[in-house]
Design a protein around this motif. Structure first.
Motif, mmCIF file in Angstrom:
data_model
loop_
_atom_site.group_PDB
_atom_site.id
_atom_site.type_symbol
_atom_site.label_atom_id
_atom_site.label_comp_id
_atom_site.label_asym_id
_atom_site.label_seq_id
_atom_site.Cartn_x
_atom_site.Cartn_y
_atom_site.Cartn_z
ATOM 1 N N THR A 22 45.284 52.221 46.740
ATOM 2 C CA THR A 22 44.236 51.447 46.067
ATOM 3 C C THR A 22 43.161 51.007 47.052
ATOM 4 O O THR A 22 41.960 51.031 46.732
ATOM 5 C CB THR A 22 44.846 50.217 45.368
ATOM 6 O OG1 THR A 22 45.857 50.638 44.455
ATOM 7 C CG2 THR A 22 43.779 49.447 44.602
ATOM 8 N N THR A 23 43.565 50.612 48.262
ATOM 9 C CA THR A 23 42.593 50.202 49.276
ATOM 10 C C THR A 23 41.659 51.352 49.634
ATOM 11 O O THR A 23 40.441 51.176 49.705
ATOM 12 C CB THR A 23 43.312 49.697 50.537
ATOM 13 O OG1 THR A 23 44.124 48.557 50.202
ATOM 14 C CG2 THR A 23 42.313 49.298 51.611
ATOM 15 N N VAL A 24 42.225 52.524 49.856
ATOM 16 C CA VAL A 24 41.400 53.702 50.179
ATOM 17 C C VAL A 24 40.452 54.009 49.028
ATOM 18 O O VAL A 24 39.256 54.269 49.237
ATOM 19 C CB VAL A 24 42.296 54.917 50.483
ATOM 20 C CG1 VAL A 24 41.453 56.181 50.605
ATOM 21 C CG2 VAL A 24 43.098 54.696 51.764
ATOM 22 N N ALA A 25 40.973 53.982 47.807
ATOM 23 C CA ALA A 25 40.139 54.285 46.636
ATOM 24 C C ALA A 25 39.015 53.265 46.467
ATOM 25 O O ALA A 25 37.887 53.615 46.098
ATOM 26 C CB ALA A 25 41.008 54.324 45.380
ATOM 27 N N LEU A 26 39.299 51.993 46.757
ATOM 28 C CA LEU A 26 38.262 50.968 46.660
ATOM 29 C C LEU A 26 37.159 51.198 47.688
ATOM 30 O O LEU A 26 35.968 51.057 47.382
ATOM 31 C CB LEU A 26 38.891 49.584 46.861
ATOM 32 C CG LEU A 26 39.566 48.972 45.642
ATOM 33 C CD1 LEU A 26 40.423 47.777 46.043
ATOM 34 C CD2 LEU A 26 38.529 48.546 44.606
ATOM 35 N N LEU A 43 39.596 49.332 39.805
ATOM 36 C CA LEU A 43 40.537 49.294 40.924
ATOM 37 C C LEU A 43 40.674 47.886 41.494
ATOM 38 O O LEU A 43 41.729 47.516 42.012
ATOM 39 C CB LEU A 43 40.081 50.263 42.022
ATOM 40 C CG LEU A 43 40.240 51.751 41.696
ATOM 41 C CD1 LEU A 43 39.437 52.594 42.686
ATOM 42 C CD2 LEU A 43 41.713 52.151 41.726
ATOM 43 N N GLY A 44 39.620 47.099 41.381
ATOM 44 C CA GLY A 44 39.697 45.706 41.809
ATOM 45 C C GLY A 44 40.724 44.933 41.002
ATOM 46 O O GLY A 44 41.465 44.100 41.543
ATOM 47 N N TYR A 45 40.815 45.230 39.706
ATOM 48 C CA TYR A 45 41.819 44.585 38.867
ATOM 49 C C TYR A 45 43.229 45.068 39.232
ATOM 50 O O TYR A 45 44.183 44.297 39.186
ATOM 51 C CB TYR A 45 41.534 44.855 37.391
ATOM 52 C CG TYR A 45 40.233 44.274 36.914
ATOM 53 C CD1 TYR A 45 39.890 42.959 37.217
ATOM 54 C CD2 TYR A 45 39.340 45.035 36.170
ATOM 55 C CE1 TYR A 45 38.684 42.427 36.787
ATOM 56 C CE2 TYR A 45 38.135 44.508 35.727
ATOM 57 C CZ TYR A 45 37.808 43.206 36.041
ATOM 58 O OH TYR A 45 36.621 42.671 35.622
ATOM 59 N N GLN A 111 38.604 39.278 49.439
ATOM 60 C CA GLN A 111 37.761 40.387 48.991
ATOM 61 C C GLN A 111 37.807 40.530 47.470
ATOM 62 O O GLN A 111 36.779 40.734 46.823
ATOM 63 C CB GLN A 111 38.206 41.686 49.684
ATOM 64 C CG GLN A 111 37.221 42.829 49.559
ATOM 65 C CD GLN A 111 35.927 42.583 50.336
ATOM 66 O OE1 GLN A 111 35.733 41.533 50.938
ATOM 67 N NE2 GLN A 111 35.037 43.547 50.306
ATOM 68 N N VAL A 112 38.997 40.425 46.901
ATOM 69 C CA VAL A 112 39.119 40.505 45.444
ATOM 70 C C VAL A 112 38.451 39.303 44.787
ATOM 71 O O VAL A 112 37.715 39.443 43.797
ATOM 72 C CB VAL A 112 40.607 40.588 45.028
ATOM 73 C CG1 VAL A 112 40.752 40.436 43.517
ATOM 74 C CG2 VAL A 112 41.207 41.912 45.465
ATOM 75 N N VAL A 216 42.091 38.083 33.520
ATOM 76 C CA VAL A 216 40.905 37.843 34.343
ATOM 77 C C VAL A 216 39.794 38.803 33.947
ATOM 78 O O VAL A 216 38.626 38.413 33.814
ATOM 79 C CB VAL A 216 41.236 37.982 35.840
ATOM 80 C CG1 VAL A 216 39.972 37.936 36.683
ATOM 81 C CG2 VAL A 216 42.203 36.875 36.280
ATOM 82 N N ALA A 217 40.160 40.081 33.742
ATOM 83 C CA ALA A 217 39.159 41.079 33.348
ATOM 84 C C ALA A 217 38.539 40.717 31.998
ATOM 85 O O ALA A 217 37.327 40.912 31.779
ATOM 86 C CB ALA A 217 39.790 42.461 33.277
#
Length: 222
Positions: A22-26, A43-45, A111-112, A216-217
């Motif tokens: 997920t970090t790489v994709a973000l 991806l943040g969610y 960051q999130v 949250v979303a």
């Protein structure tokens, strides 16, 4: 005699690799921009759910996944630096590794959190922007774009360098242990619980974490 001990339970291992992907994709979607920003938001969610899971699992998870088992106390740090022979002094994270873990969690949470408050004034606005002032949104956007991402990249680079160092110098296969969960350790080292019941508990925690991220979303839809 060294013997095989389950250190990393399956939920912790799944979290670790999911976090890495997920970090790489973000990072990739942020650099691409444009339509990729919609995936960046989704991806943040996912990252929010992962972090919520890890915070909870750090309290109730397997023995060596619990934060209390690897808190980098002054005594543990002194013992680690006094260890000139590179012997394994902690079944789980070493004190320095623990510092890296906590730093990474803090930076990812920041960051999130700032991402949820960010607004690029073009096509992207976090779901929490309507709850704070424009000044807060501006500060969050600045941190998210100009500070946080570079702190994160720096910590990831240090993490990878540490893995290489331990593999080549200390002869400790940290990556392998995070794949299969086991380490060869001396003495009667207690193992982490990793049975069907604990995994079912982890699934419940994961579901609740996903529900939190969904809620949250949904705040941005009103």
């Amino acid at each position: 005699m060294p013997h095989t001990v389950r250190i990393w339970d399956l939920p912790t291992r799944l979290f670790h690799w999911s976090l890495a992907v997920t970090t790489v994709a973000l990072v990739v979607t942020a650099k691409l921009g444009g339509n990729a920003m919609q995936w960046h938001l989704r991806l943040g969610y996912v990252m929010l759910a992962l972090l919520a899971f890890r915070l909870a699992w750090g309290l109730v998870g397997g023995r060596w996944s619990r934060f209390v088992s690897f808190l980098p106390t002054p005594a543990r740090l002194r013992s680690h630096f006094a260890n000139q022979e590179g012997k394994v002094t902690s079944p789980g994270h070493s004190p320095l590794g623990a510092l890296s873990v906590f730093a990474l969690l803090v930076v990812l949470l920041a960051q999130v959190g700032t991402g949820l408050l960010s607004d690029d004034e073009i096509a992207f606005a976090g779901p929490l922007t309507r709850f704070v002032s424009g000044e807060w949104v501006s500060q969050a956007t600045w941190y998210h774009k100009d500070v946080g991402q570079f702190l994160l990249l720096g910590l990831v680079a240090l993490h990878l360098a540490a893995i290489v160092f331990y593999a080549l110098v200390r002869r400790q296969a940290l990556v392998g242990a995070m794949v299969h969960g086991d380490r060869q350790l001396p003495g009667a080292t207690p193992a982490s619980r990793d049975d069907a019941l604990s995994r079912a508990g982890a699934a419940l925690v994961a579901a609740l974490s996903a529900l939190l991220a969904w809620w949250v979303a949904s705040l941005g839809a009103f």
